[in-house]
Enzyme design. Structure first.
Site, PDB file in Angstrom:
ATOM      1  N   LYS A  39      -4.237 -17.033  39.105  1.00  0.00           N
ATOM      2  CA  LYS A  39      -5.482 -17.035  39.188  1.00  0.00           C
ATOM      3  C   LYS A  39      -6.079 -16.546  38.276  1.00  0.00           C
ATOM      4  CE  LYS A  39      -4.321 -11.722  39.322  1.00  0.00           C
ATOM      5  NZ  LYS A  39      -4.455 -10.791  40.150  1.00  0.00           N
ATOM      6  N   TYR A 263     -19.923  -7.159   9.507  1.00  0.00           N
ATOM      7  CA  TYR A 263     -20.747  -6.063   9.948  1.00  0.00           C
ATOM      8  C   TYR A 263     -20.689  -4.505  10.040  1.00  0.00           C
ATOM      9  CZ  TYR A 263     -22.610 -10.329  12.262  1.00  0.00           C
ATOM     10  OH  TYR A 263     -23.528 -11.672  12.662  1.00  0.00           O
TER      11      TYR A 263
HETATM   12  C1  LIG Z   1      -2.630 -10.316  39.555  1.00  0.00           C
HETATM   13  C2  LIG Z   1      -2.159  -9.845  41.296  1.00  0.00           C
HETATM   14  C3  LIG Z   1      -0.058  -9.753  40.987  1.00  0.00           C
HETATM   15  C4  LIG Z   1      -0.031 -10.613  39.663  1.00  0.00           C
HETATM   16  O1  LIG Z   1       0.459  -9.750  39.027  1.00  0.00           O
HETATM   17  P1  LIG Z   1       1.042  -9.300  37.482  1.00  0.00           P
HETATM   18  O2  LIG Z   1       1.377  -8.280  37.156  1.00  0.00           O
HETATM   19  O3  LIG Z   1       0.664  -9.530  36.484  1.00  0.00           O
HETATM   20  O4  LIG Z   1       2.811 -10.053  38.224  1.00  0.00           O
HETATM   21  C5  LIG Z   1      -0.248 -10.223  42.223  1.00  0.00           C
HETATM   22  N1  LIG Z   1      -0.181  -9.579  43.684  1.00  0.00           N
HETATM   23  C6  LIG Z   1      -1.747  -8.992  43.287  1.00  0.00           C
HETATM   24  C7  LIG Z   1      -2.106  -8.427  44.930  1.00  0.00           C
HETATM   25  C8  LIG Z   1      -2.323  -9.326  42.291  1.00  0.00           C
HETATM   26  O5  LIG Z   1      -3.805  -8.564  41.836  1.00  0.00           O
END
Ligand SMILES: *Cc1c(COP(=O)(O)O)cnc(C)c1O
Length: 367
Positions: A39, A263
């Site tokens: 993702k 800044y």
């Molecule tokens: C993002 C996510 C993962 C992966 O998590 P990591 O901590 O990056 O391994 C796994 N399961 C779900 C439901 C997630 O939203």
């Protein structure tokens, strides 16, 4: 003929390191199927590129955030089925059903919507029942599970193919997580009396590294693939870093004593100081919260303290001690000399946010 100027800042992605880290996960969990989580553009590494590299390796699902990411995978010719990790929106569901992507359900309403879409297209749609064992983000509560089971049994076109949950604090609270594993096992045992569950899963990277979960046969590693173990573990030093963030020096000047930098003039020179201006800023994901926290960059073999606030497109660093430096020189911001964990700690955030914050303006270069 137009010619493109070289980027001011960029990300080098090591796809082989990501594949290596997936192998580490596979060796650690020889009897568990894997859902690499890709993702958010594979945590900033490039959705299609990462998925294409891992697609060869016989994995079960790719974890994505929404139908748009699932669509991008299928348009890229990826064969592994996308699994939409969070709740789906009603407008996404027709496309999901038509493409046989995998989704979760937490409520009777979502399941009924999938049922009517699947019936409309004369299909069977496979879902994973989400269980809320403590995260409070999606899933049916254990106390409401029997009602949900009864409702699902009335839906001929919806097949409960899996059960999933998600740990809220696998990396912070071991006793809580152990109780949650027991609760998950109890829920799975009850569900198995009603459905032929092919997939049971609860662990992301932290859960996967830290716990035995006999009720699960699938794990969802994300961060681990991108080279960072969420808990100090035997995997530190085994995982390979997967990206390098670089920029270039645009200017080198000497400022007199008593001159402000950036800044708000939160930093003022106390002596004549050689200052490099560097072509990266918070618009690229170089977090503004790094301002004034002691962050450093690495130029020509030397660590150089960042001075003053991060601006949208540029930062400044003290290069008084760097003997040879000129505009155009490369600057390492994340890489072998500056671990991403250091940046996350200084910005008072988590590595996940640093990775996913790397902006679209940064070209990703693959080797
Ligand atoms: C993002 C996510 C993962 C992966 O998590 P990591 O901590 O990056 O391994 C796994 N399961 C779900 C439901 C997630 O939203």
């Amino acid at each position: 003929m137009q010619h493109e100027s070289p980027p001011r800042a960029w990300v080098d992605v090591d796809l082989e390191a990501i594949a290596h880290n997936l192998d580490i996960a596979r060796q650690a969990l020889p009897d568990t199927q894997l859902m690499p989580v890709v993702k958010a553009g594979a945590y900033g590494h490039g959705l299609e590129q990462v998925a294409r590299r891992l697609d060869k390796d016989g994995i079960t699902f790719f974890g994505v955030a929404n139908a748009g990411e699932a669509r991008r995978l299928s348009q890229a010719g990826i064969r592994t089925k996308p699994f939409i990790l969070g709740p789906t929106f009603p407008e996404e569901r027709e496309e999901i059903v038509l493409n046989n992507w995998c989704a979760t359900v937490s409520t009777v309403e979502e399941a009924q919507h999938f049922q009517s879409l699947a019936a409309l297209y004369d299909k069977t749609f496979l879902v994973h029942l989400a269980l809320d064992t403590g995260m409070g983000r999606e899933g049916v509560l254990p106390s409401e599970m029997s009602g949900m089971i009864a409702a699902l049994k009335q839906m001929p076109n919806v097949v409960v193919d899996g059960a999933m949950s998600h740990f809220p604090c696998a990396d912070e609270d071991v006793p809580y997580t152990q109780d949650e594993i027991t609760l998950f096992s109890d829920c799975v045992a009850e569900l198995k009396q009603h459905f032929r569950l092919r997939f049971c899963h609860i662990a992301a990277s932290a859960g996967e590294l830290g716990y035995e979960i006999p009720a699960a046969n699938l794990a969802r590693p994300g961060l681990l693939l991108y080279g960072v173990a969420p808990m100090a573990s035997i995997y530190d030093g085994v995982l390979r870093p997967t990206l390098k963030l670089s920029s270039r020096v645009s200017l080198v000047r000497t400022l007199p004593a008593g001159h402000g930098v950036s800044y708000g003039r939160t930093y003022c020179t106390t002596e004549p100081t050689r200052v490099a201006t560097i072509g990266i800023g918070y618009a690229d994901g170089w977090n503004r919260h790094l301002s004034g926290k002691g962050a450093r960059v690495y130029i020509n073999g030397h660590y150089c303290p960042m001075l003053g606030r991060v601006t949208m497109d540029q930062i400044m660093a003290d290069v008084s001690h760097v003997p040879f430096i000129a505009p155009g020189d490369e600057v390492e911001l994340i890489g072998p000399n500056i671990p991403v964990t250091e940046i996350a700690r200084l910005a008072e955030t988590i590595v996940w946010e640093i990775f996913t914050g790397l902006g679209p303006r940064l070209p990703r270069l693959y080797h």
